[in-house]
Enzyme design. Structure first.
Site, PDB file in Angstrom:
ATOM      1  N   ASP A 170      62.704  30.948  32.409  1.00  0.00           N
ATOM      2  CA  ASP A 170      63.811  31.885  31.503  1.00  0.00           C
ATOM      3  C   ASP A 170      65.063  31.030  31.414  1.00  0.00           C
ATOM      4  OD1 ASP A 170      64.490  31.694  34.261  1.00  0.00           O
ATOM      5  OD2 ASP A 170      64.912  34.076  34.191  1.00  0.00           O
ATOM      6  N   TYR A 265      69.591  22.500  35.781  1.00  0.00           N
ATOM      7  CA  TYR A 265      68.686  22.009  37.048  1.00  0.00           C
ATOM      8  C   TYR A 265      68.692  20.728  37.239  1.00  0.00           C
ATOM      9  CZ  TYR A 265      66.445  26.595  38.432  1.00  0.00           C
ATOM     10  OH  TYR A 265      66.297  27.773  38.811  1.00  0.00           O
TER      11      TYR A 265
HETATM   12  P1  NAD Z   1      59.329  38.046  45.345  1.00  0.00           P
HETATM   13  O1  NAD Z   1      58.807  37.359  46.765  1.00  0.00           O
HETATM   14  O2  NAD Z   1      60.274  39.032  45.480  1.00  0.00           O
HETATM   15  O3  NAD Z   1      58.070  38.513  44.844  1.00  0.00           O
HETATM   16  C1  NAD Z   1      56.672  37.842  44.725  1.00  0.00           C
HETATM   17  C2  NAD Z   1      55.674  38.719  44.956  1.00  0.00           C
HETATM   18  O4  NAD Z   1      54.402  37.895  45.033  1.00  0.00           O
HETATM   19  C3  NAD Z   1      55.541  39.201  46.384  1.00  0.00           C
HETATM   20  O5  NAD Z   1      55.698  40.724  46.460  1.00  0.00           O
HETATM   21  C4  NAD Z   1      54.299  38.629  47.044  1.00  0.00           C
HETATM   22  O6  NAD Z   1      53.823  39.526  48.157  1.00  0.00           O
HETATM   23  C5  NAD Z   1      53.691  38.434  45.918  1.00  0.00           C
HETATM   24  N1  NAD Z   1      52.498  37.430  46.237  1.00  0.00           N
HETATM   25  C6  NAD Z   1      52.558  36.519  46.688  1.00  0.00           C
HETATM   26  N2  NAD Z   1      51.360  35.629  46.912  1.00  0.00           N
HETATM   27  C7  NAD Z   1      50.429  36.518  45.878  1.00  0.00           C
HETATM   28  C8  NAD Z   1      49.232  36.378  45.504  1.00  0.00           C
HETATM   29  N3  NAD Z   1      48.224  35.168  45.941  1.00  0.00           N
HETATM   30  N4  NAD Z   1      48.441  37.225  44.813  1.00  0.00           N
HETATM   31  C9  NAD Z   1      49.477  38.359  44.496  1.00  0.00           C
HETATM   32  N5  NAD Z   1      50.756  38.462  44.726  1.00  0.00           N
HETATM   33  C10 NAD Z   1      51.325  37.572  45.755  1.00  0.00           C
HETATM   34  O7  NAD Z   1      59.851  36.952  44.611  1.00  0.00           O
HETATM   35  P2  NAD Z   1      60.944  36.917  43.306  1.00  0.00           P
HETATM   36  O8  NAD Z   1      62.148  36.260  43.604  1.00  0.00           O
HETATM   37  O9  NAD Z   1      61.061  38.138  42.637  1.00  0.00           O
HETATM   38  O10 NAD Z   1      60.206  35.778  42.231  1.00  0.00           O
HETATM   39  C11 NAD Z   1      58.932  35.877  41.757  1.00  0.00           C
HETATM   40  C12 NAD Z   1      58.390  34.574  41.308  1.00  0.00           C
HETATM   41  O11 NAD Z   1      58.991  34.515  39.827  1.00  0.00           O
HETATM   42  C13 NAD Z   1      58.807  33.630  41.822  1.00  0.00           C
HETATM   43  O12 NAD Z   1      57.868  32.696  41.847  1.00  0.00           O
HETATM   44  C14 NAD Z   1      59.978  32.942  41.010  1.00  0.00           C
HETATM   45  O13 NAD Z   1      60.113  31.458  41.251  1.00  0.00           O
HETATM   46  C15 NAD Z   1      59.571  33.255  39.830  1.00  0.00           C
HETATM   47  N6  NAD Z   1      60.564  33.302  38.678  1.00  0.00           N
HETATM   48  C16 NAD Z   1      60.403  32.458  37.606  1.00  0.00           C
HETATM   49  C17 NAD Z   1      61.316  32.388  36.753  1.00  0.00           C
HETATM   50  C18 NAD Z   1      61.178  31.499  35.491  1.00  0.00           C
HETATM   51  O14 NAD Z   1      61.884  31.327  34.673  1.00  0.00           O
HETATM   52  N7  NAD Z   1      60.033  30.848  35.387  1.00  0.00           N
HETATM   53  C19 NAD Z   1      62.579  33.205  36.689  1.00  0.00           C
HETATM   54  C20 NAD Z   1      62.599  34.134  37.844  1.00  0.00           C
HETATM   55  C21 NAD Z   1      61.786  34.171  38.864  1.00  0.00           C
HETATM   56  C1  G6P Z   2      66.139  30.674  37.134  1.00  0.00           C
HETATM   57  C2  G6P Z   2      64.864  29.734  36.975  1.00  0.00           C
HETATM   58  C3  G6P Z   2      63.828  30.261  37.660  1.00  0.00           C
HETATM   59  C4  G6P Z   2      64.246  30.564  39.022  1.00  0.00           C
HETATM   60  C5  G6P Z   2      65.328  31.429  39.041  1.00  0.00           C
HETATM   61  C6  G6P Z   2      65.818  31.541  40.671  1.00  0.00           C
HETATM   62  O1  G6P Z   2      65.864  31.745  36.426  1.00  0.00           O
HETATM   63  O2  G6P Z   2      64.441  29.437  35.618  1.00  0.00           O
HETATM   64  O3  G6P Z   2      62.581  29.438  37.426  1.00  0.00           O
HETATM   65  O4  G6P Z   2      63.335  31.064  40.025  1.00  0.00           O
HETATM   66  O5  G6P Z   2      66.523  30.757  38.436  1.00  0.00           O
HETATM   67  O6  G6P Z   2      66.665  32.644  40.678  1.00  0.00           O
HETATM   68  P1  G6P Z   2      67.227  33.062  42.032  1.00  0.00           P
HETATM   69  O7  G6P Z   2      68.124  34.091  41.933  1.00  0.00           O
HETATM   70  O8  G6P Z   2      66.028  33.578  42.621  1.00  0.00           O
HETATM   71  O9  G6P Z   2      67.509  31.967  43.012  1.00  0.00           O
HETATM   72 MN    MN Z   3      62.487  28.504  35.788  1.00  0.00          MN
END
Ligand code: NAD
Ligand code: G6P
Ligand code: MN
Length: 442
Positions: A170, A265
Site C-alpha cells: 500500500d 522506503y
Molecule cells: P498484527 O500483529 O496486529 O496482526 C497480525 C496477526 O497475524 C496477529 O493477530 C497474529 O496472531 C496473526 N498471525 C501471525 N502468524 C499467523 C499465522 N501463521 N497464521 C494466522 N495468523 C497469524 O499486525 P499488523 O500491524 O496489523 O500488520 C499485519 C500485517 O500486514 C503485517 O505483516 C504488516 O507488515 C502488513 N502490512 C502490510 C502492508 C502493505 O502495504 N503490504 C500495509 C500494512 C500492513
Molecule cells: C506501509 C508499508 C507497509 C508497512 C506499513 C508499516 O504501509 O507499505 O508495508 O507494513 O507501512 O506501518 P506501521 O504503521 O505498522 O509502521
Molecule cells: Mn508495503
C-alpha cells in the site's frame, strides 16, 4: 451481481476492523455473502471478532460472519483470502528493530536485518495459509499484503510457483494519494509508470489519465521542497509523527536521483546513519504502534463488546485500503484494472533479471496480472536493485537449505549492513531471538 465469500487471514491484525468496514462500505461494487476471520491466536482475534460480530449484525446482517482458529472452517468455501499475518506479532517486530540498533544499524520492519529476520519467520506462516487455501478452496485467490512482501513474494515464486497469490503493497497507493493532492487531482484521475522492487522503487511518470498531461516535473518541484508532506490529511495509515518525517525525507531521496520520484522506503538505504541518529533504541516504531494503533483498535473493540453495540464506535473505515477491493474486483469481474503488483519480472524491466520479483504496473484480469513493459532502467538503479534483490533471494535460499552461510551472505549483501563482521554478530543475535520461528540453520 455475484456475492463473494472472504476469509481474512491474520484476523487479529490491527488493520482488520478498518478493512472490514472498508469492505462493507464497498458492498455495492463488491457484494459479500460470507466473511470469516482466521488467526492462529484465538484470544487476540476473539476480541476483534466479537466486536465485529456485533457491528455486522447491526450494519450488514445479510453477511454471514464468523471468526475461527480452525483452518478447515476458515478456508472452506472461500473465493478470496485477504492475508495480513504478522508471524511473531509486535513482540518480534520489536526485536527486529532493536537488535540492529544495538550495532548502530537501521532497525526496520521490512528493510535490512529486521526485514530479513521477519522474512525468515513469515515464509513458514505464508506457506501454511497458502496450503490451507489450496486444500480447502482450490479455486480461491490470495491477496497478500503480509510483510516483508518482497521476501514473501520471492518465497511464493520459488516454493509455490503455481499458487494463486497476488502480492501487493500500500505504500505506492498512499504516496499516489499525496501526489494527487499536490497537483489537485484524485488518485483515480492519475496513471503512473513505476519500476523497482517492493519498498525499493521509483515513479518515472505520473500522468493525467484523461488528457495525458505529465505531472512529474510539477510534483518533483514540490517534493524538492517538502518531500511528500502535504497540507491536508490525505492518509489514514501514515499519519504518525514518525511517518511525517518519512514523507519529508523524500526530499533528500529526490536530491540523489532527480530524474524520478522515490519510494519513501529508499531512505533506509541512502541515509541509514541519519535514520539511526533519529531512532530511539529503547522506543522504536513497534513500541509506537503498540502504544498507538494497537491500543486504539483493541480499546475500541472492547468498548463495542461492553456496550453490546457498535453505534458511535471507535472503528473507522480504512478508505485507503479500497485498492484491495479494486484488486478483488479485477479478478472477479475481469476489470483489467491497472495496479502496481509484485510480480516475476520476465522482461517487464528490460535490462533486469527475468526471475526477479519486481514491483511494476500490471493489468489485472480474471487470469491474474499482466505486467506492463517499463523499458530499460539506468545503471544506478539497476545496480542497487540487483544487490537488494539478490539479498532477498538469498534469504529464501537460506530458508530452504537451512544455510547459516547463505543467511550471513544475505545480511552482508544488504546495503544497510556495514560489513561482514557486523552481519555475523547480527545473525547470531537474530538466531537467538527467533528460536522456534526460524528453521534450524547450520
Ligand atoms: P498484527 O500483529 O496486529 O496482526 C497480525 C496477526 O497475524 C496477529 O493477530 C497474529 O496472531 C496473526 N498471525 C501471525 N502468524 C499467523 C499465522 N501463521 N497464521 C494466522 N495468523 C497469524 O499486525 P499488523 O500491524 O496489523 O500488520 C499485519 C500485517 O500486514 C503485517 O505483516 C504488516 O507488515 C502488513 N502490512 C502490510 C502492508 C502493505 O502495504 N503490504 C500495509 C500494512 C500492513
Ligand atoms: C506501509 C508499508 C507497509 C508497512 C506499513 C508499516 O504501509 O507499505 O508495508 O507494513 O507501512 O506501518 P506501521 O504503521 O505498522 O509502521
Ligand atoms: Mn508495503
Amino acid at each position: 451481481m455475484k456475492k463473494f465469500s472472504i476469509v481474512i487471514a491474520g484476523g487479529g491484525s490491527t488493520f482488520t476492523p478498518g478493512i472490514v468496514m472498508m469492505l462493507l462500505d464497498n458492498m455495492d461494487r463488491f457484494p459479500i455473502r460470507e466473511l470469516k476471520l482466521y488467526d492462529n491466536d484465538g484470544e487476540r482475534q476473539g476480541i476483534l471478532g466479537d466486536a465485529l460480530e456485533i457491528l455486522l449484525k447491526e450494519q450488514a446482517p445479510e453477511v454471514k460472519f464468523s471468526h475461527t482458529t480452525d483452518p478447515e472452517a476458515a478456508f472452506t468455501d472461500v473465493d478470496f483470502v485477504m492475508a495480513h499475518i504478522r508471524v511473531g506479532k509486535y513482540a518480534m517486530r520489536e526485536q527486529d528493530e532493536k537488535i540492529p540498533l544495538k550495532y548502530g544499524v537501521v532497525g526496520q520492519e521490512t528493510c535490512g536485518p529486521g526485514g530479513i529476520a521477519y522474512g525468515m519467520r513469515s515464509i513458514t506462516g505464508m506457506m501454511e495459509i497458502i496450503d490451507y487455501m489450496e486444500k480447502y478452496s482450490p479455486d480461491a485467490w490470495m491477496l497478500n499484503y503480509s510483510n516483508p512482501a518482497a521476501i514473501v513474494a520471492e518465497a511464493c515464486r520459488v516454493m509455490r510457483p503455481n499458487s494463486k497469490v497476488l502480492n501487493i503493497c500500500d505504500m505506492p497507493v498512499g504516496t499516489l494519494r499525496r501526489m494527487s493532492q499536490i497537483v489537485g487531482k484524485t488518485p483515480d484521475e492519475l496513471e503512473v509508470r513505476y519500476f523497482g522492487l517492493n519498498h525499493f522503487g521509483w515513479w518515472t511518470s505520473v500522468k493525467d489519465k484523461e488528457t495525458g498531461h505529465e505531472y512529474l516535473d510539477e510534483i518533483k518541484e514540490y517534493v524538492a521542497e517538502n518531500g511528500y508532506l502535504t497540507q491536508v490529511e490525505v492518509d489514514t495509515q501514515h499519519m504518525d509523527e514518525s511517518w511525517q518525517a518519512t514523507h519529508k525525507k523524500a526530499k533528500d531521496l529526490l536530491a540523489i536521483e532527480p530524474r524520478f520520484l522515490p519510494n519513501t522506503y529508499l531512505k533506509y538505504y541512502f541515509y541509514p546513519d541519519y535514520e539511526v541518529s533519529q531512532s530511539n533504541p529503547e522506543f522504536t516504531r513497534a513500541n509506537e504502534v503498540m502504544a498507538g494503533r494497537e491500543k486504539e483498535v483493541f480499546t475500541a473493540a472492547r468498548g463495542i463488546i461492553e456496550k453490546g453495540t457498535a453505534e458511535s464506535s471507535g472503528f473507522h473505515i480504512d478508505s485507503h485500503a479500497s485498492f484491495i477491493v479494486d484488486l478483488a474486483r479485477a479478478i472477479a469481474f475481469n476489470t483489467h484494472e491497472r495496479m502496481l503488483l509484485i510480480v516475476e519480472n520476465n522482461g517487464a524491466i528490460a535490462n533486469f533479471d527475468d526471475d526477479a520479483m519486481v514491483e511494476v504496473p500490471c493489468i489485472v484480469g480474471s487470469d491474474g496480472p499482466e505486467p506492463l513493459a517499463q523499458g530499460k532502467i539506468p545503471n544506478f538503479e539497476r545496480a542497487l536493485m540487483l544487490q537488494q534483490v539478490t539479498a532477498e533471494k538469498m534469504v529464501v535460499e537460506a530458508y530452504i537449505e537451512g544455510s547459516y552461510q547463505k543467511l550471513w551472505q544475505a545480511l552482508s549483501l544488504s546495503k544497510i549492513v556495514p560489513n561482514a563482521e557486523v552481519a555475523k554478530n547480527l545473525l547470531d543475535d537474530l538466531i537467538e531471538a527467533n528460536k522456534g520461528y526460524w528453521p534450524e540453520l547450520s
